[in-house]
Design a protein around this motif. Sequence first.
Motif, PDB file in Angstrom:
ATOM      1  N   SER A  98      -0.647  10.598  -4.182  1.00 50.65           N
ATOM      2  CA  SER A  98      -1.771   9.651  -4.197  1.00 50.65           C
ATOM      3  C   SER A  98      -3.052  10.252  -4.766  1.00 50.65           C
ATOM      4  O   SER A  98      -3.791   9.566  -5.481  1.00 50.65           O
ATOM      5  CB  SER A  98      -2.043   9.150  -2.770  1.00 50.65           C
ATOM      6  OG  SER A  98      -0.995   8.315  -2.340  1.00 50.65           O
ATOM      7  N   HIS A  99      -3.314  11.529  -4.442  1.00 54.47           N
ATOM      8  CA  HIS A  99      -4.560  12.155  -4.914  1.00 54.47           C
ATOM      9  C   HIS A  99      -4.369  12.882  -6.248  1.00 54.47           C
ATOM     10  O   HIS A  99      -5.126  13.809  -6.562  1.00 54.47           O
ATOM     11  CB  HIS A  99      -5.093  13.145  -3.880  1.00 54.47           C
ATOM     12  CG  HIS A  99      -5.991  12.504  -2.866  1.00 54.47           C
ATOM     13  ND1 HIS A  99      -7.248  12.017  -3.169  1.00 54.47           N
ATOM     14  CD2 HIS A  99      -5.808  12.250  -1.550  1.00 54.47           C
ATOM     15  CE1 HIS A  99      -7.798  11.508  -2.082  1.00 54.47           C
ATOM     16  NE2 HIS A  99      -6.946  11.631  -1.091  1.00 54.47           N
ATOM     17  N   ASN A 120       5.159   4.851   2.468  1.00 54.27           N
ATOM     18  CA  ASN A 120       5.538   5.982   3.324  1.00 54.27           C
ATOM     19  C   ASN A 120       6.066   5.506   4.672  1.00 54.27           C
ATOM     20  O   ASN A 120       6.846   6.194   5.324  1.00 54.27           O
ATOM     21  CB  ASN A 120       4.346   6.919   3.531  1.00 54.27           C
ATOM     22  CG  ASN A 120       3.998   7.684   2.259  1.00 54.27           C
ATOM     23  OD1 ASN A 120       4.843   7.857   1.391  1.00 54.27           O
ATOM     24  ND2 ASN A 120       2.749   8.120   2.153  1.00 54.27           N
ATOM     25  N   SER A 173       0.859  -1.183   0.000  1.00 57.27           N
ATOM     26  CA  SER A 173       0.000   0.000   0.000  1.00 57.27           C
ATOM     27  C   SER A 173       0.896   1.233   0.000  1.00 57.27           C
ATOM     28  O   SER A 173       2.094   1.131   0.292  1.00 57.27           O
ATOM     29  CB  SER A 173      -0.891   0.020   1.249  1.00 57.27           C
ATOM     30  OG  SER A 173      -0.089   0.268   2.390  1.00 57.27           O
ATOM     31  N   THR A 199      -0.318   5.758  -4.670  1.00 52.30           N
ATOM     32  CA  THR A 199      -1.151   4.579  -4.452  1.00 52.30           C
ATOM     33  C   THR A 199      -1.726   4.064  -5.766  1.00 52.30           C
ATOM     34  O   THR A 199      -1.967   4.840  -6.693  1.00 52.30           O
ATOM     35  CB  THR A 199      -2.302   4.901  -3.470  1.00 52.30           C
ATOM     36  OG1 THR A 199      -3.039   3.701  -3.216  1.00 52.30           O
ATOM     37  CG2 THR A 199      -3.258   5.956  -4.011  1.00 52.30           C
ATOM     38  N   ASP A 201       2.506  16.239   0.605  1.00 53.55           N
ATOM     39  CA  ASP A 201       1.452  15.696  -0.253  1.00 53.55           C
ATOM     40  C   ASP A 201       1.426  16.538  -1.530  1.00 53.55           C
ATOM     41  O   ASP A 201       1.610  17.761  -1.455  1.00 53.55           O
ATOM     42  CB  ASP A 201       0.069  15.847   0.417  1.00 53.55           C
ATOM     43  CG  ASP A 201      -0.190  14.825   1.516  1.00 53.55           C
ATOM     44  OD1 ASP A 201       0.754  14.122   1.936  1.00 53.55           O
ATOM     45  OD2 ASP A 201      -1.352  14.744   1.966  1.00 53.55           O
ATOM     46  N   PHE A 231       0.493   3.478   2.192  1.00 49.69           N
ATOM     47  CA  PHE A 231       0.749   3.621   3.629  1.00 49.69           C
ATOM     48  C   PHE A 231       2.070   2.935   3.978  1.00 49.69           C
ATOM     49  O   PHE A 231       2.897   3.476   4.715  1.00 49.69           O
ATOM     50  CB  PHE A 231      -0.411   3.013   4.440  1.00 49.69           C
ATOM     51  CG  PHE A 231      -0.557   3.621   5.807  1.00 49.69           C
ATOM     52  CD1 PHE A 231      -1.580   4.501   6.095  1.00 49.69           C
ATOM     53  CD2 PHE A 231       0.350   3.317   6.813  1.00 49.69           C
ATOM     54  CE1 PHE A 231      -1.701   5.071   7.358  1.00 49.69           C
ATOM     55  CE2 PHE A 231       0.238   3.887   8.073  1.00 49.69           C
ATOM     56  CZ  PHE A 231      -0.793   4.762   8.354  1.00 49.69           C
TER      57      PHE A 231
END
Length: 391
Positions: free
Chosen positions: A209-210, A114, A109, A238, A178, A111
């Motif tokens: 990720s976004h 990171n 993932s 991700t 981010d 997550f």
Amino acid sequence: MLNEVRSQLLEELSEIDKAGTHKSEAKITSMQGAHLTIDGKPFINFCANNYLGLSNHSEIISAVKESLDDRGYGLSSVRFICGTQDIHLELETRLSQFLSQEATILFPSCFDANGAIFDVLMKEQDAIISDELNHASIIDGIRLSKAQRYRYKNRDMADLEAQLIAAKSARRRLIVTDGVFSMDGYLAPLPEICALADKYDALVMVDDSHAVGFMGATGAGTAELLGVTDRVDILSGTLGKALGGASGGYISARKEIVDLLRQKARPYLFSNSVPPSVVIGSLKALELVAKGDELRAKLKQNAALFRELMESAGFTLLTGQHPIIPVMFSSEIEAAAVAKGLHERGIHAVAFSYPVVPLGKARIRIQLSAQHSKSDINQCVQAFTDAYANR
Ligand SMILES: *Cc1c(COP(=O)(O)O)cnc(C)c1O
């Protein structure tokens, strides 16, 4: 012991209830898509990270079905023990090409990605300089490292500079941000961050990720959109949002960084490989992203249309260019009442209030997808208007 622990836990749970921060989960009985079924009722979905509509894309589903006959269901091992399927290596190569980075390593993932990087790269003599609103996985990853920690105010370049000066004597400096801050839909000011990184000799890491798949001309993310692809040293991201929405994450970076992660990253070494079916699905997702100009254009149009209609209807939005669009309310109670009204009108969207966002900044966060039709968006805006009138 057990009874004592149980009553302590019940007390903690009831405190969560009292604080109004209890999280409940919608029971979805359909595929993830612009339309879904919750508790047997149809909803239009405005709270998924399904930006390009790939979560239920027929080509991905067919490719994954085929892959099961060919590659099986699971690998039952970590990669350094039993081995690596060719498709995992292919996905890593494709991601490197797509993101214009030298190398890529997959994680279970983002997550975990990171969670791995800071411990491996940053030691006691080093300094990590992190935006205060960075994702929880970055915060936890930094905790796992012994490096010195500096935090700067969200997107505040004067504060970043002050922290870089404070970190001047460190052996290595790493700025981490981010690419997109998910509660606001705001972009990190990457050109300014990179300029400061040049001035104070720091590495730059962006968790995109976004953004990966749909921001930037080819969907390579915020670095591409903001013209700093060559300056960003490390990207994490991700596969669980725009890129098919299943699971998996990655670090794409300079080759030596990725090589070292393969030797030392604990969530990579001691956790199972990404399942073959997800790897095949992600390869197909990257293929669709590569020819995804239309999907990206549709997503942009949908976000613009929603903004335009909501503003004409008198709602206050945070400004921006991301398909995350926060609709702001004057109180937490108002936001909650409107979210309830939306739910009654078949719109699936979530209100966020303190402490997830600052006090007095309660909002309903809307996320657009390329899969939404004009009619979906119209229905959503109408539902906002009606729910607000009847709050
Ligand atoms: C969603 C998200 C993650 C977590 O991704 P997973 O692959 O689901 O673990 C990490 N960072 C950011 C910025 C995210 O938005």
